[in-house]
Design a protein around this motif. Structure first.
Motif, PDB file in Angstrom:
ATOM      1  N   CYS A 170      23.309 -11.814 -11.246  1.00 45.23           N
ATOM      2  CA  CYS A 170      24.673 -11.310 -11.428  1.00 45.23           C
ATOM      3  C   CYS A 170      24.746  -9.808 -11.225  1.00 45.23           C
ATOM      4  O   CYS A 170      25.698  -9.300 -10.615  1.00 45.23           O
ATOM      5  N   LEU A 171      23.748  -9.101 -11.727  1.00 48.55           N
ATOM      6  CA  LEU A 171      23.728  -7.651 -11.529  1.00 48.55           C
ATOM      7  C   LEU A 171      23.597  -7.299 -10.049  1.00 48.55           C
ATOM      8  O   LEU A 171      24.271  -6.397  -9.549  1.00 48.55           O
ATOM      9  N   VAL A 172      22.713  -8.012  -9.361  1.00 53.57           N
ATOM     10  CA  VAL A 172      22.529  -7.756  -7.932  1.00 53.57           C
ATOM     11  C   VAL A 172      23.818  -8.062  -7.179  1.00 53.57           C
ATOM     12  O   VAL A 172      24.245  -7.288  -6.299  1.00 53.57           O
ATOM     13  N   TYR A 173      24.462  -9.165  -7.504  1.00 51.15           N
ATOM     14  CA  TYR A 173      25.721  -9.524  -6.857  1.00 51.15           C
ATOM     15  C   TYR A 173      26.762  -8.426  -7.061  1.00 51.15           C
ATOM     16  O   TYR A 173      27.453  -8.011  -6.117  1.00 51.15           O
ATOM     17  N   GLU A 174      26.866  -7.952  -8.304  1.00 49.77           N
ATOM     18  CA  GLU A 174      27.843  -6.901  -8.613  1.00 49.77           C
ATOM     19  C   GLU A 174      27.559  -5.644  -7.798  1.00 49.77           C
ATOM     20  O   GLU A 174      28.482  -5.009  -7.269  1.00 49.77           O
ATOM     21  N   ALA A 204      26.650 -18.137 -13.553  1.00 47.53           N
ATOM     22  CA  ALA A 204      26.624 -16.965 -12.673  1.00 47.53           C
ATOM     23  C   ALA A 204      27.662 -17.107 -11.565  1.00 47.53           C
ATOM     24  O   ALA A 204      28.361 -16.141 -11.226  1.00 47.53           O
ATOM     25  N   LEU A 205      27.760 -18.294 -10.993  1.00 44.20           N
ATOM     26  CA  LEU A 205      28.772 -18.517  -9.952  1.00 44.20           C
ATOM     27  C   LEU A 205      30.177 -18.413 -10.534  1.00 44.20           C
ATOM     28  O   LEU A 205      31.080 -17.849  -9.891  1.00 44.20           O
ATOM     29  N   GLU A 206      30.362 -18.949 -11.728  1.00 41.25           N
ATOM     30  CA  GLU A 206      31.682 -18.867 -12.374  1.00 41.25           C
ATOM     31  C   GLU A 206      32.073 -17.419 -12.641  1.00 41.25           C
ATOM     32  O   GLU A 206      33.230 -17.027 -12.442  1.00 41.25           O
ATOM     33  N   LYS A 207      31.114 -16.634 -13.086  1.00 42.44           N
ATOM     34  CA  LYS A 207      31.397 -15.247 -13.434  1.00 42.44           C
ATOM     35  C   LYS A 207      31.562 -14.366 -12.205  1.00 42.44           C
ATOM     36  O   LYS A 207      32.476 -13.533 -12.145  1.00 42.44           O
ATOM     37  N   CYS A 208      30.705 -14.546 -11.216  1.00 42.52           N
ATOM     38  CA  CYS A 208      30.664 -13.626 -10.071  1.00 42.52           C
ATOM     39  C   CYS A 208      31.575 -14.029  -8.913  1.00 42.52           C
ATOM     40  O   CYS A 208      32.303 -13.204  -8.374  1.00 42.52           O
ATOM     41  N   VAL A 209      31.506 -15.291  -8.513  1.00 45.19           N
ATOM     42  CA  VAL A 209      32.139 -15.720  -7.265  1.00 45.19           C
ATOM     43  C   VAL A 209      33.484 -16.410  -7.477  1.00 45.19           C
ATOM     44  O   VAL A 209      34.440 -16.173  -6.727  1.00 45.19           O
ATOM     45  N   LEU A 210      33.577 -17.244  -8.484  1.00 44.13           N
ATOM     46  CA  LEU A 210      34.774 -18.066  -8.686  1.00 44.13           C
ATOM     47  C   LEU A 210      36.068 -17.262  -8.807  1.00 44.13           C
ATOM     48  O   LEU A 210      37.107 -17.710  -8.287  1.00 44.13           O
ATOM     49  N   PRO A 211      36.077 -16.086  -9.463  1.00 49.66           N
ATOM     50  CA  PRO A 211      37.340 -15.349  -9.593  1.00 49.66           C
ATOM     51  C   PRO A 211      38.027 -15.012  -8.266  1.00 49.66           C
ATOM     52  O   PRO A 211      39.246 -14.851  -8.227  1.00 49.66           O
ATOM     53  N   ALA A 262      25.786 -20.311  -2.262  1.00 50.79           N
ATOM     54  CA  ALA A 262      27.088 -20.074  -2.881  1.00 50.79           C
ATOM     55  C   ALA A 262      27.210 -18.647  -3.403  1.00 50.79           C
ATOM     56  O   ALA A 262      28.297 -18.058  -3.388  1.00 50.79           O
ATOM     57  N   LEU A 263      26.094 -18.061  -3.855  1.00 52.57           N
ATOM     58  CA  LEU A 263      26.141 -16.734  -4.456  1.00 52.57           C
ATOM     59  C   LEU A 263      26.170 -15.618  -3.417  1.00 52.57           C
ATOM     60  O   LEU A 263      26.995 -14.696  -3.502  1.00 52.57           O
ATOM     61  N   PHE A 264      25.285 -15.688  -2.431  1.00 49.52           N
ATOM     62  CA  PHE A 264      25.148 -14.591  -1.467  1.00 49.52           C
ATOM     63  C   PHE A 264      25.537 -14.963  -0.041  1.00 49.52           C
ATOM     64  O   PHE A 264      25.334 -14.174   0.882  1.00 49.52           O
ATOM     65  N   GLY A 265      26.075 -16.140   0.151  1.00 49.70           N
ATOM     66  CA  GLY A 265      26.537 -16.519   1.480  1.00 49.70           C
ATOM     67  C   GLY A 265      25.588 -17.471   2.182  1.00 49.70           C
ATOM     68  O   GLY A 265      24.403 -17.559   1.859  1.00 49.70           O
ATOM     69  N   ARG A 266      26.108 -18.181   3.171  1.00 44.51           N
ATOM     70  CA  ARG A 266      25.350 -19.245   3.832  1.00 44.51           C
ATOM     71  C   ARG A 266      24.144 -18.729   4.614  1.00 44.51           C
ATOM     72  O   ARG A 266      23.208 -19.454   4.865  1.00 44.51           O
ATOM     73  N   GLY A 267      24.180 -17.465   4.981  1.00 44.16           N
ATOM     74  CA  GLY A 267      23.061 -16.928   5.743  1.00 44.16           C
ATOM     75  C   GLY A 267      21.930 -16.395   4.882  1.00 44.16           C
ATOM     76  O   GLY A 267      20.888 -15.978   5.415  1.00 44.16           O
ATOM     77  N   GLU A 299      13.571  -7.420   2.640  1.00 45.09           N
ATOM     78  CA  GLU A 299      14.209  -6.273   2.010  1.00 45.09           C
ATOM     79  C   GLU A 299      15.665  -6.611   1.683  1.00 45.09           C
ATOM     80  O   GLU A 299      16.056  -7.767   1.681  1.00 45.09           O
ATOM     81  N   GLY A 300      16.457  -5.594   1.397  1.00 47.27           N
ATOM     82  CA  GLY A 300      17.857  -5.817   1.079  1.00 47.27           C
ATOM     83  C   GLY A 300      18.031  -6.504  -0.261  1.00 47.27           C
ATOM     84  O   GLY A 300      17.411  -6.122  -1.262  1.00 47.27           O
ATOM     85  N   ILE A 301      18.857  -7.529  -0.300  1.00 43.86           N
ATOM     86  CA  ILE A 301      19.137  -8.246  -1.536  1.00 43.86           C
ATOM     87  C   ILE A 301      17.853  -8.744  -2.182  1.00 43.86           C
ATOM     88  O   ILE A 301      17.688  -8.679  -3.408  1.00 43.86           O
ATOM     89  N   ASN A 302      16.924  -9.232  -1.379  1.00 39.38           N
ATOM     90  CA  ASN A 302      15.683  -9.775  -1.924  1.00 39.38           C
ATOM     91  C   ASN A 302      14.872  -8.723  -2.681  1.00 39.38           C
ATOM     92  O   ASN A 302      14.277  -9.026  -3.723  1.00 39.38           O
ATOM     93  N   SER A 303      14.814  -7.503  -2.172  1.00 40.65           N
ATOM     94  CA  SER A 303      14.067  -6.465  -2.874  1.00 40.65           C
ATOM     95  C   SER A 303      14.750  -6.093  -4.191  1.00 40.65           C
ATOM     96  O   SER A 303      14.074  -5.760  -5.173  1.00 40.65           O
ATOM     97  N   PHE A 304      16.080  -6.150  -4.224  1.00 38.22           N
ATOM     98  CA  PHE A 304      16.811  -5.922  -5.465  1.00 38.22           C
ATOM     99  C   PHE A 304      16.474  -7.000  -6.486  1.00 38.22           C
ATOM    100  O   PHE A 304      16.251  -6.713  -7.671  1.00 38.22           O
ATOM    101  N   LEU A 305      16.442  -8.235  -6.033  1.00 37.24           N
ATOM    102  CA  LEU A 305      16.077  -9.343  -6.926  1.00 37.24           C
ATOM    103  C   LEU A 305      14.647  -9.170  -7.428  1.00 37.24           C
ATOM    104  O   LEU A 305      14.368  -9.375  -8.624  1.00 37.24           O
ATOM    105  N   ASN A 306      13.736  -8.796  -6.535  1.00 39.05           N
ATOM    106  CA  ASN A 306      12.341  -8.592  -6.929  1.00 39.05           C
ATOM    107  C   ASN A 306      12.229  -7.570  -8.055  1.00 39.05           C
ATOM    108  O   ASN A 306      11.488  -7.760  -9.017  1.00 39.05           O
TER     109      ASN A 306
END
Length: 305
Positions: free
Chosen positions: A236-240, A121-128, A166-171, A179-186
């Motif tokens: 990966c979908l949430v990241y996108e 997931a990190l290779e596909k989403c963040v590494l590029p 690494a995926l969504f940032g240090r914070g 809410e936010g990203i977490n609700s999307f993941l849920n």
């Protein structure tokens, strides 16, 4: 093919069955008809929804999970068939008799595959667009190689600390109540969990008996086990979506995007497939592993190996 999710998000809806279709009514007017064979699951998120007994019976006969969603898109209940496999008793007996050794070995395999998919997931989403993440990818691959039976050293937890930052940032902090990203993941995880529960029932397995998860208040422990390697697919979908949208609102558009996980391609032994057949194969692998007393379990990957 079952590849759609029916979510009832508006109040004052009535669900029934007519001629092989789910009928959604508002008062006495039918506002939607959906063929049963198109549905992977039904999600009830609105507060005021009425369903008929025939609807619930038909969902059970068709092996379609019905999820009742609570706060922040966390499922609080799931209706599943009690018998959807012609050898249900035989399969269940093998499951109940399974010893701790094979369960720990299965969990080892699950954790290995989860961490490997997190690295992908990190290779596909963040590494590029961030070469610095390569060191995190290598750390995850290193951890995956050192997972022991039962994950005694909690490599899963160690990987999570690296992965989320690494995926969504240090914070970022993974918190199901936020809410936010977490609700999307849920929301995305709820879809995958329902698909996993459906596959387990179709394979004759009892979702409440897990290999690792053993919460006495959780009737879907085994579903929570086998869904672990599939979680990075949701991530990966949430990241996108996060990268494309400045404002995060879990609206119809966002839900439709997350539900596309059912149509997206994944890879198992260089063969491309959609999610449902791959989850079913994983569920069947659990049963085969119980019978053979060795791990005969395979999980897909985000990219062709």
């Amino acid at each position: 093919m079952a590849s759609h999710i029916l979510e009832i998000a508006e109040n004052n809806r009535y669900l029934s069955i007519a001629h092989g279709n789910v009928c959604v009514k508002e008062q006495e007017k039918i506002i939607a008809r959906i063929p049963l064979d198109m549905l992977a699951c039904v999600m009830l998120t609105a507060q005021g929804v009425t369903v008929s007994k025939t609807f619930l019976m038909s969902m059970g006969e068709a092996n379609i999970p019905v999820l009742i969603m609570g706060s922040n898109y966390l499922p609080v209940s799931m209706a599943l068939p009690v018998s959807s496999h012609y050898r249900h008793l035989i399969v269940a007996q093998e499951q109940v008799r399974a010893g701790e050794v094979i369960k720990k070995q299965i969990w080892q395999k699950i954790v290995i595959e989860k961490i490997r998919n997190q690295a992908e997931a990190l290779e596909k989403c963040v590494l590029p667009h961030d070469s610095a993440v390569k060191k995190h990818v290598e750390k995850l691959k290193f951890l995956a190689q050192r997972v022991r039976s039962g994950d005694k050293d909690n490599k899963e937890g160690q990987a999570a600390q690296i992965y989320w930052q690494a995926l969504f940032g240090r914070g970022f902090l993974r918190d199901v109540e936020e809410e936010g990203i977490n609700s999307f993941l849920n929301y995305g995880y709820a879809v995958v969990r329902a698909v996993c529960a459906r596959a387990l029932c179709a394979s004759g397995l009892l979702p409440l008996f897990g290999v690792h998860h053993h919460n006495q208040f959780n009737a879907f422990c085994l579903a929570d086990d086998i869904m672990e390697p599939f979680r990075p697919f949701v991530d990966c979908l949430v990241y996108e979506y996060v990268q494309k949208n400045e404002v995060l609102v879990l609206d119809t558009q966002a839900k439709r995007f997350l539900s596309s996980i059912l149509q997206n391609p994944f890879y198992l032994q260089k063969e491309e497939s959609t999610l449902l057949p791959l989850v079913l194969k994983a569920a069947q692998g659990i049963y085969k592993s119980y019978c053979a007393k060795e791990v005969l379990l395979e999980f897909p990957h985000l990219k062709e190996q």
